[in-house]
Design a protein around this motif. Structure first.
Motif, PDB file in Angstrom:
ATOM      1  N   ILE A   5       0.866  -1.182   0.000  1.00  0.00           N
ATOM      2  CA  ILE A   5       0.000   0.000   0.000  1.00  0.00           C
ATOM      3  C   ILE A   5       0.898   1.226   0.000  1.00  0.00           C
ATOM      4  O   ILE A   5       1.808   1.333   0.823  1.00  0.00           O
ATOM      5  N   ALA A   6       0.649   2.153  -0.925  1.00  0.00           N
ATOM      6  CA  ALA A   6       1.382   3.409  -0.985  1.00  0.00           C
ATOM      7  C   ALA A   6       0.380   4.553  -0.884  1.00  0.00           C
ATOM      8  O   ALA A   6      -0.385   4.800  -1.817  1.00  0.00           O
ATOM      9  N   ASP A   7       0.369   5.196   0.271  1.00  0.00           N
ATOM     10  CA  ASP A   7      -0.539   6.326   0.500  1.00  0.00           C
ATOM     11  C   ASP A   7       0.122   7.260   1.495  1.00  0.00           C
ATOM     12  O   ASP A   7       0.673   6.804   2.501  1.00  0.00           O
ATOM     13  N   ASP A   8       0.078   8.561   1.230  1.00  0.00           N
ATOM     14  CA  ASP A   8       0.723   9.510   2.129  1.00  0.00           C
ATOM     15  C   ASP A   8      -0.123   9.819   3.362  1.00  0.00           C
ATOM     16  O   ASP A   8       0.371  10.421   4.307  1.00  0.00           O
ATOM     17  N   GLN A   9      -1.359   9.397   3.390  1.00  0.00           N
ATOM     18  CA  GLN A   9      -2.217   9.616   4.555  1.00  0.00           C
ATOM     19  C   GLN A   9      -2.109   8.394   5.470  1.00  0.00           C
ATOM     20  O   GLN A   9      -2.602   7.312   5.148  1.00  0.00           O
ATOM     21  N   ALA A  10      -1.460   8.587   6.615  1.00  0.00           N
ATOM     22  CA  ALA A  10      -1.177   7.480   7.535  1.00  0.00           C
ATOM     23  C   ALA A  10      -2.441   6.759   7.985  1.00  0.00           C
ATOM     24  O   ALA A  10      -2.441   5.529   8.107  1.00  0.00           O
ATOM     25  N   LEU A  22      -6.393  -8.659   8.227  1.00  0.00           N
ATOM     26  CA  LEU A  22      -7.474  -9.468   8.810  1.00  0.00           C
ATOM     27  C   LEU A  22      -8.030 -10.460   7.795  1.00  0.00           C
ATOM     28  O   LEU A  22      -8.530 -11.520   8.174  1.00  0.00           O
ATOM     29  N   ASP A  23      -7.928 -10.133   6.514  1.00  0.00           N
ATOM     30  CA  ASP A  23      -8.352 -11.049   5.449  1.00  0.00           C
ATOM     31  C   ASP A  23      -7.256 -12.053   5.082  1.00  0.00           C
ATOM     32  O   ASP A  23      -7.427 -12.838   4.151  1.00  0.00           O
ATOM     33  N   GLY A  24      -6.122 -11.986   5.785  1.00  0.00           N
ATOM     34  CA  GLY A  24      -5.065 -12.970   5.585  1.00  0.00           C
ATOM     35  C   GLY A  24      -3.953 -12.572   4.633  1.00  0.00           C
ATOM     36  O   GLY A  24      -3.096 -13.386   4.306  1.00  0.00           O
ATOM     37  N   TYR A  25      -3.953 -11.319   4.183  1.00  0.00           N
ATOM     38  CA  TYR A  25      -2.908 -10.871   3.262  1.00  0.00           C
ATOM     39  C   TYR A  25      -1.669 -10.423   4.037  1.00  0.00           C
ATOM     40  O   TYR A  25      -1.761  -9.932   5.159  1.00  0.00           O
ATOM     41  N   ASP A  26      -0.504 -10.574   3.410  1.00  0.00           N
ATOM     42  CA  ASP A  26       0.764 -10.081   3.928  1.00  0.00           C
ATOM     43  C   ASP A  26       0.920  -8.669   3.369  1.00  0.00           C
ATOM     44  O   ASP A  26       1.065  -8.509   2.143  1.00  0.00           O
ATOM     45  N   VAL A  27       0.865  -7.644   4.229  1.00  0.00           N
ATOM     46  CA  VAL A  27       0.795  -6.258   3.764  1.00  0.00           C
ATOM     47  C   VAL A  27       1.996  -5.451   4.247  1.00  0.00           C
ATOM     48  O   VAL A  27       2.369  -5.519   5.418  1.00  0.00           O
ATOM     49  N   ALA A  28       2.563  -4.663   3.340  1.00  0.00           N
ATOM     50  CA  ALA A  28       3.577  -3.664   3.664  1.00  0.00           C
ATOM     51  C   ALA A  28       3.009  -2.317   3.220  1.00  0.00           C
ATOM     52  O   ALA A  28       2.167  -2.261   2.319  1.00  0.00           O
ATOM     53  N   ALA A  29       3.464  -1.244   3.852  1.00  0.00           N
ATOM     54  CA  ALA A  29       2.932   0.073   3.511  1.00  0.00           C
ATOM     55  C   ALA A  29       4.046   1.119   3.526  1.00  0.00           C
ATOM     56  O   ALA A  29       4.959   1.053   4.355  1.00  0.00           O
ATOM     57  N   VAL A  30       3.934   2.069   2.602  1.00  0.00           N
ATOM     58  CA  VAL A  30       4.881   3.185   2.506  1.00  0.00           C
ATOM     59  C   VAL A  30       4.091   4.474   2.289  1.00  0.00           C
ATOM     60  O   VAL A  30       2.925   4.433   1.901  1.00  0.00           O
ATOM     61  N   GLY A  31       4.772   5.619   2.509  1.00  0.00           N
ATOM     62  CA  GLY A  31       4.073   6.889   2.451  1.00  0.00           C
ATOM     63  C   GLY A  31       4.459   7.829   1.329  1.00  0.00           C
ATOM     64  O   GLY A  31       3.954   8.948   1.279  1.00  0.00           O
ATOM     65  N   ASP A  32       5.347   7.406   0.421  1.00  0.00           N
ATOM     66  CA  ASP A  32       5.693   8.290  -0.697  1.00  0.00           C
ATOM     67  C   ASP A  32       6.010   7.475  -1.946  1.00  0.00           C
ATOM     68  O   ASP A  32       6.212   6.260  -1.876  1.00  0.00           O
ATOM     69  N   GLY A  33       6.053   8.163  -3.068  1.00  0.00           N
ATOM     70  CA  GLY A  33       6.210   7.495  -4.352  1.00  0.00           C
ATOM     71  C   GLY A  33       7.562   6.848  -4.566  1.00  0.00           C
ATOM     72  O   GLY A  33       7.651   5.754  -5.129  1.00  0.00           O
ATOM     73  N   SER A  34       8.630   7.488  -4.128  1.00  0.00           N
ATOM     74  CA  SER A  34       9.962   6.901  -4.307  1.00  0.00           C
ATOM     75  C   SER A  34      10.079   5.596  -3.531  1.00  0.00           C
ATOM     76  O   SER A  34      10.590   4.593  -4.049  1.00  0.00           O
ATOM     77  N   ARG A  35       9.600   5.599  -2.293  1.00  0.00           N
ATOM     78  CA  ARG A  35       9.645   4.376  -1.490  1.00  0.00           C
ATOM     79  C   ARG A  35       8.720   3.310  -2.066  1.00  0.00           C
ATOM     80  O   ARG A  35       9.014   2.117  -1.992  1.00  0.00           O
ATOM     81  N   ILE A  52      -2.659   8.125  -6.190  1.00  0.00           N
ATOM     82  CA  ILE A  52      -2.182   8.927  -7.316  1.00  0.00           C
ATOM     83  C   ILE A  52      -1.371  10.127  -6.828  1.00  0.00           C
ATOM     84  O   ILE A  52      -0.338  10.459  -7.380  1.00  0.00           O
ATOM     85  N   GLU A  53      -1.834  10.780  -5.778  1.00  0.00           N
ATOM     86  CA  GLU A  53      -1.199  12.016  -5.315  1.00  0.00           C
ATOM     87  C   GLU A  53      -0.225  11.743  -4.171  1.00  0.00           C
ATOM     88  O   GLU A  53      -0.455  12.118  -3.028  1.00  0.00           O
ATOM     89  N   LEU A  54       0.888  11.113  -4.512  1.00  0.00           N
ATOM     90  CA  LEU A  54       1.944  10.831  -3.540  1.00  0.00           C
ATOM     91  C   LEU A  54       3.008  11.911  -3.603  1.00  0.00           C
ATOM     92  O   LEU A  54       3.264  12.464  -4.677  1.00  0.00           O
ATOM     93  N   PRO A  55       3.662  12.187  -2.481  1.00  0.00           N
ATOM     94  CA  PRO A  55       4.810  13.097  -2.535  1.00  0.00           C
ATOM     95  C   PRO A  55       5.997  12.407  -3.229  1.00  0.00           C
ATOM     96  O   PRO A  55       6.067  11.179  -3.279  1.00  0.00           O
ATOM     97  N   GLY A  56       6.893  13.208  -3.748  1.00  0.00           N
ATOM     98  CA  GLY A  56       8.019  12.647  -4.502  1.00  0.00           C
ATOM     99  C   GLY A  56       7.517  12.244  -5.871  1.00  0.00           C
ATOM    100  O   GLY A  56       6.978  13.062  -6.607  1.00  0.00           O
ATOM    101  N   LEU A  57       7.638  10.986  -6.206  1.00  0.00           N
ATOM    102  CA  LEU A  57       7.030  10.482  -7.437  1.00  0.00           C
ATOM    103  C   LEU A  57       5.533  10.354  -7.212  1.00  0.00           C
ATOM    104  O   LEU A  57       5.109   9.809  -6.194  1.00  0.00           O
ATOM    105  N   ASP A  58       4.717  10.839  -8.145  1.00  0.00           N
ATOM    106  CA  ASP A  58       3.279  10.616  -7.994  1.00  0.00           C
ATOM    107  C   ASP A  58       2.948   9.199  -8.480  1.00  0.00           C
ATOM    108  O   ASP A  58       3.810   8.483  -8.999  1.00  0.00           O
ATOM    109  N   GLY A  59       1.718   8.783  -8.290  1.00  0.00           N
ATOM    110  CA  GLY A  59       1.318   7.428  -8.657  1.00  0.00           C
ATOM    111  C   GLY A  59       1.535   7.111 -10.125  1.00  0.00           C
ATOM    112  O   GLY A  59       1.927   5.993 -10.477  1.00  0.00           O
ATOM    113  N   TYR A  60       1.316   8.084 -10.989  1.00  0.00           N
ATOM    114  CA  TYR A  60       1.540   7.869 -12.423  1.00  0.00           C
ATOM    115  C   TYR A  60       3.021   7.578 -12.695  1.00  0.00           C
ATOM    116  O   TYR A  60       3.358   6.695 -13.484  1.00  0.00           O
ATOM    117  N   GLN A  61       3.899   8.336 -12.050  1.00  0.00           N
ATOM    118  CA  GLN A  61       5.339   8.136 -12.242  1.00  0.00           C
ATOM    119  C   GLN A  61       5.782   6.783 -11.688  1.00  0.00           C
ATOM    120  O   GLN A  61       6.620   6.111 -12.290  1.00  0.00           O
TER     121      GLN A  61
END
Length: 131
Positions: A5-10, A22-35, A52-61
């Motif tokens: 998951i990549a979203d800048d909103q914590a 909770l659905d059984g997925y292995d999840v990692a999360a980051v807060g910016d486009g480069s990461r 789409i609107e991430l700091p650094g690289l946006d989702g499109y990039q």
């Protein structure tokens, strides 16, 4: 199955992480486009849910960078945005996203989308409505 998951909103990142775990997925999360791009390249998750609107690289990039690497073509990329304008959906799909969702994300719809994408063909055929 691994999901990034990549979203800048914590709060959104934490909520989606918890619900998917909770659905059984292995999840990692980051807060910016480069990461996000780095994590996808290093971890090669099955699914990446990218704001789409991430700091650094946006989702499109991020997606353009991921789609330029043929070894990552099998990563299922889902765009998430607060804007549901048809032009944005078209741009997301043209950039290489596989799906486009508008915030607030319907988590049941998201998990259905992921499950359908990774279900064996015979399971999809069995669950198809009878005519």
């Amino acid at each position: 199955m691994q999901i990034l998951i990549a979203d800048d909103q914590a709060d959104i990142r934490d909520l989606l992480t918890t619900l998917l775990e909770l659905d059984g997925y292995d999840v990692a999360a980051v807060g910016d486009g480069s990461r996000a791009a780095e994590a996808i390249e290093l971890q090669h998750p099955d699914v990446a849910i990218i704001d789409i609107e991430l700091p650094g690289l946006d989702g499109y990039q991020v997606v353009t960078r991921i789609r330029a690497n043929p070894q990552l073509n099998d990563v299922y990329l889902i765009a998430v945005t607060g804007h549901g304008h048809p032009g944005q959906r078209r741009r997301a799909l043209e950039c290489g996203f596989d799906a486009h969702l508008v915030k607030p994300v319907d988590v049941k719809g998201l998990t259905r989308l992921i499950a359908t994408r990774f279900a064996p063909p015979e399971a999809i055929a069995q669950s198809a409505p009878k005519r």
